[in-house]
Scaffold this motif. Structure first.
Motif, mmCIF file in Angstrom:
data_model
loop_
_atom_site.group_PDB
_atom_site.id
_atom_site.type_symbol
_atom_site.label_atom_id
_atom_site.label_comp_id
_atom_site.label_asym_id
_atom_site.label_seq_id
_atom_site.Cartn_x
_atom_site.Cartn_y
_atom_site.Cartn_z
ATOM 1 N N GLY A 117 42.588 54.062 32.497
ATOM 2 C CA GLY A 117 43.307 53.539 31.741
ATOM 3 C C GLY A 117 44.188 53.016 32.428
ATOM 4 N N ALA A 118 45.994 53.421 33.036
ATOM 5 C CA ALA A 118 46.374 52.967 33.755
ATOM 6 C C ALA A 118 45.847 51.852 35.191
ATOM 7 N N ALA A 119 44.123 52.230 35.911
ATOM 8 C CA ALA A 119 43.790 51.130 36.389
ATOM 9 C C ALA A 119 43.333 50.192 36.529
ATOM 10 N N LEU A 120 43.289 50.265 35.277
ATOM 11 C CA LEU A 120 42.943 48.771 34.412
ATOM 12 C C LEU A 120 43.491 47.326 34.604
ATOM 13 N N LEU A 121 44.349 47.195 34.625
ATOM 14 C CA LEU A 121 45.449 45.724 33.841
ATOM 15 C C LEU A 121 45.155 45.580 34.720
ATOM 16 N N LEU A 122 46.523 45.742 35.982
ATOM 17 C CA LEU A 122 46.949 44.565 36.794
ATOM 18 C C LEU A 122 45.636 44.233 38.136
ATOM 19 N N THR A 123 45.355 45.291 38.320
ATOM 20 C CA THR A 123 44.185 44.597 39.369
ATOM 21 C C THR A 123 42.822 43.854 38.638
ATOM 22 N N TYR A 124 42.514 44.301 37.605
ATOM 23 C CA TYR A 124 40.775 43.670 36.673
ATOM 24 C C TYR A 124 42.179 42.215 36.415
ATOM 25 N N ALA A 125 42.893 42.257 35.712
ATOM 26 C CA ALA A 125 43.169 41.045 35.155
ATOM 27 C C ALA A 125 44.138 39.741 35.989
ATOM 28 N N THR A 126 44.603 40.335 36.956
ATOM 29 C CA THR A 126 45.152 39.522 38.249
ATOM 30 C C THR A 126 43.094 38.814 38.747
ATOM 31 N N SER A 127 42.211 39.348 38.930
ATOM 32 C CA SER A 127 41.450 38.754 39.375
ATOM 33 C C SER A 127 40.092 37.785 38.955
ATOM 34 N N ILE A 128 41.055 39.013 37.207
ATOM 35 C CA ILE A 128 39.903 37.609 36.019
ATOM 36 C C ILE A 128 40.863 36.298 36.336
ATOM 37 N N HIS A 129 42.392 36.729 36.280
ATOM 38 C CA HIS A 129 42.743 35.547 36.513
ATOM 39 C C HIS A 129 42.323 34.143 37.376
ATOM 40 N N ALA A 130 42.440 34.866 38.440
ATOM 41 C CA ALA A 130 41.954 34.422 40.018
ATOM 42 C C ALA A 130 40.337 33.452 39.802
ATOM 43 N N LEU A 131 40.336 34.419 39.481
ATOM 44 C CA LEU A 131 38.131 33.930 39.811
ATOM 45 C C LEU A 131 38.420 32.605 38.690
ATOM 46 N N TRP A 132 38.206 32.819 37.592
ATOM 47 C CA TRP A 132 37.912 32.821 36.520
ATOM 48 C C TRP A 132 38.850 31.403 36.089
ATOM 49 N N ASP A 133 40.166 31.214 35.815
ATOM 50 C CA ASP A 133 41.355 30.378 35.750
ATOM 51 C C ASP A 133 41.592 29.275 37.315
ATOM 52 N N ARG A 134 41.708 30.426 38.359
ATOM 53 C CA ARG A 134 42.367 29.392 39.042
ATOM 54 C C ARG A 134 41.297 29.220 39.865
ATOM 55 N N GLY A 135 40.151 29.779 40.128
ATOM 56 C CA GLY A 135 39.284 29.676 41.285
ATOM 57 C C GLY A 135 37.438 28.487 40.702
ATOM 58 N N ARG A 136 37.692 29.174 39.231
ATOM 59 C CA ARG A 136 36.448 28.434 38.921
ATOM 60 C C ARG A 136 35.299 27.990 38.958
ATOM 61 N N LEU A 137 35.784 30.015 39.904
ATOM 62 C CA LEU A 137 34.191 30.886 39.883
ATOM 63 C C LEU A 137 33.050 30.097 39.553
ATOM 64 N N GLU A 138 31.692 30.043 39.892
ATOM 65 C CA GLU A 138 30.888 29.627 38.645
ATOM 66 C C GLU A 138 29.103 30.472 39.475
ATOM 67 N N ALA A 139 28.199 30.787 38.703
ATOM 68 C CA ALA A 139 27.096 31.911 38.755
ATOM 69 C C ALA A 139 27.072 30.718 39.809
#
Length: 331
Positions: A117-139
């Motif tokens: 649990g301690a290892a989840l939020l910072l890395t994954y929340a950063t990455s999902i924001h980066a890829l979904w919102d800023r990078g607009r990554l698509e299949a």
């Protein structure tokens, strides 16, 4: 209570464990008994006064925690003593207790350990924001991930695959390449460590281009910076998105003529500010992360744990850039 303290600017060897007064919970807050605190690159910077935030000393590093609620502040609803929570307070986590804003806490899912649990939020929340919102990554798009065996790098690899992208993982050793492949990377590339001269930079750019393919990378995820940034930018495709995530190798200078020639975007990624400015959007991302975790599509990779007394060693190990996945201090 015991806490690992930064009492003056310095490296990990300047940290000391001492007895300090327990924090007092206020309105809108929760007090947690900290069970685990993840180590992240901001911990390296904040104790040297090189981070964008400079808390008053003495303070404890540890910006990402998991623990049990031991006290609920006035006005807080939905939380009770004994509940398990995770949060990203920014600092203060390498201590036996911490007070956090209740609005910033998330419930640790049943069956998940405090370490994970301690290892989840910072890395994954950063990455999902980066890829979904800023990078607009698509299949179907191609994602190039630098530093792909670190905490945020492995998170980006897993999330890229969950999105349906082709993921090329760039790392600095064969061991790290194996870790990236285990996380789902379609291809791996091992780049040299250290400063790159002009010829080495050109060679790395060609290696990136060969790995991502003729069309170039649709999205580049860069938590490394330094001399690796320009070669990666040269491998980006038409209208690609270059995500600026971090600088453990140094702050790069990019030739902006490349952005014109490729009609590409250079996008900054500051998850902490995003979470503060758009809490509803961030909460939706966290809910999606929990669903992906339940589905087995993501999972924190903790390569080692340390006791509180050796928290400085954990920060030093991360600073050496040899760590695969995450390190966690257990209390």
């Amino acid at each position: 209570m015991k806490a690992l303290l930064s009492k003056a600017p310095g490296g990990p060897d300047s940290l000391v464990v001492e007895e300090v007064a327990a924090p007092v919970v206020g309105p809108g807050q929760l007090k947690l008994r900290v069970r685990a605190a993840a180590v992240n690159y901001p911990d390296v910077l904040i104790i040297e006064d090189k981070y964008q935030f400079k808390p008053p000393r003495p303070f404890s590093p540890g910006g990402e925690v998991a623990g049990e609620v031991v006290e609920v502040g006035e006005g807080v609803t939905g939380w009770a003593v004994g509940d398990r929570a995770i949060a990203v307070p920014g600092w203060g986590g390498m201590a036996e207790e911490i007070v956090i804003a209740a609005a910033s806490a998330y419930r640790l899912p049943a069956g998940r350990s405090f370490v994970d649990g301690a290892a989840l939020l910072l890395t994954y929340a950063t990455s999902i924001h980066a890829l979904w919102d800023r990078g607009r990554l698509e299949a179907g798009e191609t994602l190039l991930v630098l530093g792909a065996a670190g905490g945020v790098g492995l998170a980006a690899v897993e999330l890229g695959k969950a999105r349906g992208a082709r993921v090329v993982a760039a790392v600095s050793s064969e061991d790290k390449a194996a870790a990236a492949r285990a996380a789902g990377a379609d291809e791996t590339l091992v780049y040299p460590r250290g400063d790159l001269d002009r010829e080495a930079s050109k060679a790395l750019a060609e290696a990136f281009k060969a790995a991502v393919g003729k069309g170039g990378a649709d999205v580049v995820y860069d938590p490394v910076g330094g001399d690796y940034a320009e070669p990666a930018l040269r491998a980006i495709g038409w209208e690609g998105r270059y995500l600026v995530v971090g600088f453990p190798a140094g702050i790069p200078r990019l030739p902006l003529n490349l952005t014109l020639l490729k009609s590409c975007d250079v996008c900054g990624v500051f998850w902490g500010a995003f979470a503060a400015r758009e809490p509803a959007a961030n909460a939706a991302h966290v809910a999606e992360l929990f669903a992906l975790w339940d589905a087995g599509k993501i999972a924190p990779k903790v390569s080692a744990t340390y006791p509180l007394a050796r928290g400085g060693e954990a920060i030093a190990a991360l600073a050496g850039r040899s760590v695969i996945g995450k390190l966690v201090v257990e209390l």
